[in-house]
Design a protein around this motif. Structure first.
Motif, short mmCIF file in Angstrom:
data_model
loop_
_atom_site.label_atom_id
_atom_site.label_comp_id
_atom_site.label_asym_id
_atom_site.label_seq_id
_atom_site.Cartn_x
_atom_site.Cartn_y
_atom_site.Cartn_z
N GLU A 1 44.80 46.54 40.36
CA GLU A 1 43.80 45.57 40.84
C GLU A 1 43.18 45.87 42.32
N THR A 2 44.33 46.90 42.87
CA THR A 2 43.24 47.28 44.27
C THR A 2 41.96 48.13 43.49
N HIS B 1 38.33 47.61 42.23
CA HIS B 1 37.32 47.46 43.12
C HIS B 1 36.42 48.88 43.80
N TRP C 1 36.27 41.44 46.29
CA TRP C 1 37.76 41.02 46.43
C TRP C 1 38.06 40.22 46.14
N ARG D 1 40.52 38.23 43.79
CA ARG D 1 42.45 38.43 44.16
C ARG D 1 42.81 37.25 44.89
N ALA E 1 44.55 34.23 39.69
CA ALA E 1 45.03 35.46 40.37
C ALA E 1 46.66 35.71 40.06
N ILE F 1 48.82 39.35 44.33
CA ILE F 1 47.83 40.20 44.67
C ILE F 1 47.23 39.23 45.46
N LYS F 2 47.51 38.10 45.65
CA LYS F 2 46.35 37.08 46.01
C LYS F 2 47.69 37.21 47.54
N ALA G 1 45.31 39.57 49.25
CA ALA G 1 43.73 39.69 49.53
C ALA G 1 44.11 38.70 50.64
#
Length: 283
Positions: free
Chosen positions: A35-36, A39, A149, A153, A158, A162-163, A166
């Motif tokens: 997920e990261t 980007h 991002w 996220r 999301a 992961i939320k 972020a």
């Protein structure tokens, strides 16, 4: 024991003429890493399954098992349904912890069996991969651009975990005061973004040495997090090794101000050391 919360801290935060460059050190559940990594505006270095000893990864998986924080019920689509109660989540987590221990012990036994047959252990780059669902990952992330991002996220669709990452980063960015460089500091070559460098070290060793130390300490995230008290001679030797062998990603976290609206690879308004080296421009 299990862990379900990310750890977020800012290790360098700089600003020149309103353009901000920030470096985070973030630890979170390993399966979230893709997920990261999607980007591309991020400069990243990440703790490595190939670099950490198997015995350490084994201990992490068994005794500090990473689990999701939310555990939603099933429903069609990518977004989960209602979140289970804390009692049910704790029940699931205990089962995941048991699964982690069963998996770790099985892999350990398999390695011992191979050793008995051959006199050699299986390399950690294979064994550690099978522990990844149960462990955390530490990542160094440097960027000038965060809006996409946070938009993606922190969105309602999301994955909740992961939320969480972020959201922690968002509020850390809001709460932290960046070091603001003046035009005089830029002209005097005193404006440098240096993760893991203290003011005392900057005074003692000077900028030209400190940027090399910073690169080395950023690189070490692959197998351990930086802690105060690093050996400078080892840092400088590692810098030379990284440069000669072409491992350039750690060079992206050290940067100086550039033209405010110009892009320098993935950074805007800031020129990384990697950019300077690969374009043969002055740093």
């Amino acid at each position: 024991m299990w862990i379900n919360k990310p750890i977020v801290k800012i290790v360098a935060d700089s600003e020149y003429e309103g353009k901000r460059l920030t470096t985070f050190e973030v630890t979170y559940w390993r399966p979230l890493l893709p997920e990261t990594n999607t980007h591309r505006v991020f400069s990243r270095n990440t703790s490595s399954s190939r670099a950490k000893p198997f015995v350490k990864r084994l201990e992490e998986a068994m005794h500090n098992t990473y689990v999701p924080a939310h555990w939603n019920s099933e429903k069609p689509g990518m977004v989960g349904g209602e979140e289970f109660t804390d009692d049910i989540k704790n029940h699931i987590n205990s089962k995941i912890n048991l699964l982690a221990n069963i998996t770790a012990n099985y892999i350990k036994a398999m390695d011992e069996d191979v050793y008995e047959r051959t006199g050699q252990h299986i390399h950690k780059q294979y064994l550690n991969r099978y522990l990844e669902p149960f462990i955390g990952v530490t990542q160094l992330i440097t960027s000038t651009e965060w809006s996409n991002w946070f938009k993606l996220r922190m969105a309602s669709d999301a994955q909740p975990e992961i939320k969480d990452v972020a959201t922690e980063m968002f509020y850390a960015l809001q709460d932290n005061e960046p070091e603001k460089f003046s035009e005089e500091e830029v002209k005097a070559n005193r404006a440098v973004h240096l993760p893991y460098i203290s003011q005392e070290e900057l005074v003692k060793y000077g900028i030209d040495t400190c940027y090399k130390i910073s690169v080395a300490r950023c690189a070490r995230i692959s197998y351990k997090t930086y802690e105060d008290g690093g050996v400078v001679e080892k840092d400088l030797a590692l810098y030379d090794h990284l440069y000669k062998s072409g491992h350039m990603s750690p060079f992206e976290h050290v940067a100086k101000p550039g033209n405010i609206d110009q892009s320098y690879f993935n950074l805007t308004g800031w020129r990384s050391l990697r950019y300077a080296l690969e374009t043969n421009t002055y740093f």
